[in-house]
Design a protein around this motif. Structure first.
Motif, short mmCIF file in Angstrom:
data_model
loop_
_atom_site.label_atom_id
_atom_site.label_comp_id
_atom_site.label_asym_id
_atom_site.label_seq_id
_atom_site.Cartn_x
_atom_site.Cartn_y
_atom_site.Cartn_z
N ASN A 281 0.82 -1.21 0.00
CA ASN A 281 0.00 0.00 0.00
C ASN A 281 0.85 1.26 0.00
O ASN A 281 0.59 2.22 -0.74
CB ASN A 281 -0.93 0.00 1.21
N LEU A 282 1.91 1.25 0.85
CA LEU A 282 2.79 2.41 0.91
C LEU A 282 3.52 2.60 -0.42
O LEU A 282 3.73 3.74 -0.87
CB LEU A 282 3.79 2.25 2.05
N LYS A 285 1.19 4.25 -2.76
CA LYS A 285 1.06 5.67 -2.45
C LYS A 285 2.28 6.45 -2.94
O LYS A 285 2.15 7.58 -3.46
CB LYS A 285 0.87 5.86 -0.94
N LYS A 387 7.66 8.73 3.78
CA LYS A 387 7.25 7.40 3.31
C LYS A 387 8.46 6.51 3.06
O LYS A 387 8.44 5.31 3.35
CB LYS A 387 6.43 7.53 2.03
#
Length: 469
Positions: A281-282, A285, A387
């Motif tokens: 998911n990261l 993103k 991130k």
């Protein structure tokens, strides 16, 4: 010499083993096999005790369908537990010829057949669980690959064979538990295939789906091209689930360690799965932020070009306005005394002035937009850095978890080796005990012989004394 005193009666190890074996046999005899259509089912008998009751116990009658569901759930527990323990002791990838794995598929087949509705077709009555398994493709798109593979397998002619192939492919994919939970949660769709009191419609089905999570630790490599899944006869082999009381009591400590290691391994694998999902998911993103960053950079370049163009227009308008002012200040004798030309010049001056004001306003707007874009770019760069730091930390955690997983596998192997050594030591101790019991019997026999000789000597000595007197 005095006579030997009788020893007190104590239970010997042989008596304890016989009693334990009798109890385990009664545990297994608590079920009986009955035939229901095309498959076998277990039915529970009345409780049996080792000591006879003074009066026969009267129990309330139970629902036979509920008893069948309970028996199937217990058989599923035994087959799953036996498969996991034997697979861990084996320590390799399982294949189609492995007996506990074959029995697991047989038990799952019986569970899925319980309470199926009979459908009438032009070929006759049809009773198969393949239709229920096809629902998984509609509820979970990931299962479409398995369904397509089953339909493409050569040699499968019946729905029963397709259902068996589907179970094997789902186990190899380690998604059997997830798929079973998916269809069990949709009882409104299952009601088309199952009766209201079927195992898949009741709580026992959810329990079995939860037990199937433990099979994710097993690696299976099954080849179904040469296997005849259509004509196989699924019969449960109850001898595989007979309990050895002596062995279970001796290896209880080793089983407890193996169970703890398995629990830790399951926890680590589940944590690994969640961390992998969060990392994905990261990463998605970060990719989206990089795309938006590229788009904003392009927009910033376009805005800079627009600002440069507007500045050139402003300079050109200023030069034209200064030229017109100079021409107005010139003496009237040199300029053409034409009122019409002067009016046109004033009108053009006003238009150029308005155009300059509009250009200045648009320039201010573009400058504000540029500042906002620069601020958003800085915030995006900061977010990307955060991130990336989070990704580095997550990767480090994954590496730590992999190290822990390896340590747990080493511990499980050492625990297996320790349990084997303990079983060998126990076997040696039993041999020594048998030898000592034989030696004790020989000593008792020799002692009785010596006592008889002593009595004979005493009687002979008494006779000699009487003769001498």
């Amino acid at each position: 010499m005095s006579d030997l005193t009788p020893q007190s009666e104590t239970p010997t190890p042989t008596t304890d083993k016989i009693t334990q074996a009798a109890r385990e046999t009664i545990y297994l005899c608590n079920f009986r096999v009955s035939v229901d259509g095309e498959w076998l089912c277990l039915r529970e008998l009345n409780d049996i005790s080792l000591t006879p009751d003074p009066e026969p116990a009267h129990e309330d009658p139970k629902d036979p369908i509920a008893i069948e569901r309970l028996n199937l759930m217990n058989m599923a527990k035994l087959s799953i537990k036996g498969l996991i323990e034997s697979a861990l002791n084996l320590g390799r990838t399982l294949d189609s010829d492995y007996a506990p794995l074959q029995q697991f598929f047989v038990v799952m087949e019986h569970c899925l057949k319980h309470g199926l509705k009979t459908k009438k077709t032009f070929l006759g009555q049809n009773k198969s669980f393949w239709g229920a398994l096809e629902l998984v493709e509609k509820l979970t798109p990931e299962a479409g690959e398995i369904t397509a593979s089953v339909k493409d397998l050569p040699g499968l002619r019946t729905p029963l064979g397709r259902g068996r192939a589907w179970l094997r492919l789902a186990l190899m994919q380690k998604k059997l538990s997830d798929y079973m939970k998916t269809i069990i949660n949709r009882k409104d769709l299952l009601s088309e295939f199952y009766e209201a009191n079927a195992l898949m419609m009741e709580e026992e089905g959810a329990v079995i789906a939860g037990l199937l999570v433990g099979l994710n630790v097993i690696d299976a490599n099954l080849c179904m091209k040469g296997e005849d899944l259509d004509s196989q006869v699924g019969v449960i082999d109850f001898s595989m689930y007979l309990k050895d009381g002596g062995h279970s009591s001796k290896s209880a400590e080793g089983d407890g360690q193996i169970t703890a290691i398995l629990d830790q391994k399951n926890y680590v694998e589940e944590l690994n799965r969640h961390l992998s999902a969060s990392v994905n998911n990261l990463q998605a993103k970060v990719d989206a932020l990089e795309k938006s960053n590229t788009k904003l950079t392009e927009e910033l370049a376009v805005a800079n070009n627009r600002i440069i163009t507007l500045q050139e227009d402003v300079e050109r308008v200023q030069e034209e306005s200064s030229y017109q002012l100079e021409s107005r200040k010139a003496p009237r004798s040199e300029s053409a005394p034409d009122g019409h030309v002067l009016g046109e010049t004033r009108k053009q001056l006003k238009e150029e002035t308005l155009l300059r004001l509009d250009v200045e306003k648009e320039l201010e707007v573009q400058i504000g937009m540029k500042q906002e874009m620069e601020l958003s770019m800085k915030m995006l760069e900061k977010d990307v850095c955060e991130k990336q730091d989070t990704l580095v930390e997550l990767r480090q955690q994954l590496e730590d978890l992999r190290v822990i997983n390896q340590q747990l596998s080493h511990k499980s192997q050492s625990a297996d080796a320790g349990s084997k050594q303990k079983s060998e030591a126990i076997a040696r101790l039993e041999e020594k005990i048998n030898q000592m019991s034989g030696t004790v019997k020989q000593m008792e026999t020799s002692e009785k012989h010596v006592v008889k000789q002593a009595r004979n000597l005493n009687s002979a000595a008494g006779k000699l004394l009487q003769l001498q007197q």
